[in-house]
Scaffold this motif. Structure first.
Motif, mmCIF file in Angstrom:
data_model
loop_
_atom_site.group_PDB
_atom_site.id
_atom_site.type_symbol
_atom_site.label_atom_id
_atom_site.label_comp_id
_atom_site.label_asym_id
_atom_site.label_seq_id
_atom_site.Cartn_x
_atom_site.Cartn_y
_atom_site.Cartn_z
ATOM 1 N N TYR A 20 7.397 -5.526 -23.178
ATOM 2 C CA TYR A 20 6.219 -6.744 -22.931
ATOM 3 C C TYR A 20 6.905 -8.070 -22.776
ATOM 4 O O TYR A 20 6.706 -8.676 -21.915
ATOM 5 C CB TYR A 20 5.723 -6.827 -24.333
ATOM 6 N N CYS A 67 7.158 -10.300 -19.105
ATOM 7 C CA CYS A 67 6.820 -11.776 -19.271
ATOM 8 C C CYS A 67 7.855 -12.555 -18.311
ATOM 9 O O CYS A 67 7.419 -13.315 -17.585
ATOM 10 C CB CYS A 67 6.729 -12.238 -20.804
ATOM 11 N N GLN A 108 6.978 -14.510 -14.982
ATOM 12 C CA GLN A 108 7.596 -15.834 -14.863
ATOM 13 C C GLN A 108 8.144 -16.059 -13.366
ATOM 14 O O GLN A 108 8.171 -17.007 -12.461
ATOM 15 C CB GLN A 108 8.344 -16.296 -15.780
#
Length: 73
Positions: free
Chosen positions: A9, A13, A17
């Motif tokens: 996870y 992320c 980004q």
């Protein structure tokens, strides 16, 4: 298993980004490219209208360098 999910996870992320950062950079580069293309078209049209068969494209480089942009790496 939960630890692996958490790790994946967080990695996801970071990837999202980075993807967003690259998308914004690509958009800015596209805008710059479009502006340069328009400038080139205007210069070519002006040179064609003026009867000069060989336009001086170095003039475009001189004006764009005055815009204060840093050279890209």
């Amino acid at each position: 298993m939960e630890k692996l999910n958490s790790k994946l996870y967080i990695e996801n992320c970071y990837i999202m980004q980075e993807n967003e950062r690259l998308r914004k950079k690509a958009e800015l580069l596209n805008q710059e490219n479009q502006a340069l293309l328009n400038e080139l078209k205007h210069r070519l049209a002006a040179a064609g209208a003026g009867g000069n068969s060989i336009p001086d494209l170095n003039l475009a480089a001189a004006t764009s360098s005055k815009s204060g942009k840093k050279p890209k790496k």
